[in-house]
Design an enzyme around this catalytic site. Structure first.
Site, short mmCIF file in Angstrom:
data_model
loop_
_atom_site.label_atom_id
_atom_site.label_comp_id
_atom_site.label_asym_id
_atom_site.label_seq_id
_atom_site.Cartn_x
_atom_site.Cartn_y
_atom_site.Cartn_z
N GLU A 147 -39.98 58.61 21.61
CA GLU A 147 -40.26 58.08 20.27
C GLU A 147 -41.76 58.08 20.06
OE1 GLU A 147 -36.82 55.12 18.58
OE2 GLU A 147 -38.47 54.24 19.66
N ASP A 180 -34.74 58.82 25.41
CA ASP A 180 -35.59 58.84 24.22
C ASP A 180 -37.04 59.25 24.42
OD1 ASP A 180 -33.63 57.54 22.63
OD2 ASP A 180 -34.26 55.59 23.38
N GLU A 183 -28.43 57.16 26.67
CA GLU A 183 -29.46 57.65 25.74
C GLU A 183 -30.74 57.95 26.52
OE1 GLU A 183 -29.72 55.17 22.16
OE2 GLU A 183 -31.86 55.61 22.01
#
Ligand SMILES: *[C@@H]1O[C@H](CO)[C@@H](O)[C@H](O)[C@H]1NC(C)=O
Ligand SMILES: *[C@@H]1O[C@H](CO)[C@@H](O)[C@H](O)[C@H]1NC(C)=O
Length: 285
Positions: free
Chosen positions: A103, A101, A99
């Site tokens: 955010e 990310d 993953e």
């Protein structure tokens, strides 16, 4: 994704899909969650995600990719966004998932948004970093992108690199994101319990609905066809994102923004990591 002939570059096995090839939103993406809160904006190759008392929302690309350059322009929630989180990320599925990310953690009006990044390789995450941005991300669209190649993952904000995670497979096997295809997603959700000042400020539903805008998706990447990653796993010099390296000027830019705006790094969190994780000294460019 449309795969009309103008969209194919290179061999038919390694498909390079350009942003201009994006078709109608639902040809390229599916609604994963909260479909009622995914509002199309086709004219700009974009979508708004809404968070209401009923639900947030999430989309995911129909195609999956192993290595590439992924970017989008986003305009974050204006006004009181405390307790909300929005994301733009890549992910694979399963126990040992990978993953990458971005955010965005909201705040009360006038207080700064926080950009939180993380990376998982073979199921191992807990590599958070947090920073403020050098502009107001709710006033305008800004470019958030990832270059993921055989050498490193690099996160960019308006073309300024803000983080690097290097491929250290030769020293530490099974740590890099080099075997699994990932989909590209965006979401908005209630993060009242942790996002703003560690959860001190939950969502004020009087300010709902909360809206984040995504537009100009652009993925130039190795598209994994029929779950066969063989071709994408190879390092193909014709794929420009493979050649993308950090030059001195970009490293200098990264240093200057991280020095000024980054305020949390798992590498220097002595409580969680009395001994810094092994990769830290290689990624601290
Ligand atoms: C973001 O910037 C990159 C690098 O300049 C560019 O290739 C990409 O098209 C931009 N993305 C968007 C969504 O504007
Ligand atoms: C919100 O603002 C406060 C006060 O300026 C700041 O400490 C915090 O880091 C900001 N962002 C979040 C997501 O808590």
């Amino acid at each position: 994704m449309r795969t009309g002939s103008k969209c194919l570059l290179g061999s038919s096995i390694v498909l390079v899909l350009l942003g201009s090839c994006f078709g109608a939103f639902y040809e390229d993406f599916s609604a994963d969650w909260g479909g009622e809160n995914i509002l199309l904006n086709e004219g700009v190759n974009g979508v708004d995600l809404r968070l209401t008392t009923n639900t947030g929302a999430r989309f995911a690309s129909r195609n999956s990719y192993l290595f590439g350059a992924f970017s989008v322009n986003m305009k974050l929630i204006a006004g009181n966004s405390a307790g909300t989180a929005c994301s733009f990320y890549l992910t694979s599925y399963g126990d040992s998932h990978d993953e990458i990310d971005f955010e965005f953690l909201g705040n009360v009006s006038g207080q700064p948004y926080v950009l939180h990044t993380n990376v998982f390789g073979h199921g191992k995450g807990e590599r958070e970093q947090r920073m403020f941005l050098w502009f107001d991300p709710t006033a305008d669209f800004h470019n958030y992108s990832v270059i993921w190649n055989h050498r490193h993952v690099t996160w960019y904000v308006d073309n300024t690199p803000i983080r690097v995670f290097r491929n250290l497979e030769s020293k530490y096997p099974n740590t890099y994101l080099n075997t699994e295809a990932q989909v590209v997603s965006g979401s908005i959700f209630d993060a009242s319990t942790w996002a703003t000042r560690g959860g001190l400020i939950p969502i004020d539903w009087n300010s709902a609905p909360f809206i984040v805008k995504f537009r100009d998706f652009s993925f130039n990447a190795c598209h994994v066809v029929n779950n066969d990653v063989t071709n994408c796993k190879k390092q193909n010099a014709r794929n420009w994102w493979e050649a993308k390296n950090l030059d001195r000027a970009s490293i200098a830019r990264m240093r200057s923004v991280t020095k000024k705006y980054r305020f949390y790094d798992y590498c220097t969190d002595k409580v969680r990591n009395p001994t810094p994780p092994a990769e830290c000294r290689y990624n601290n460019l």
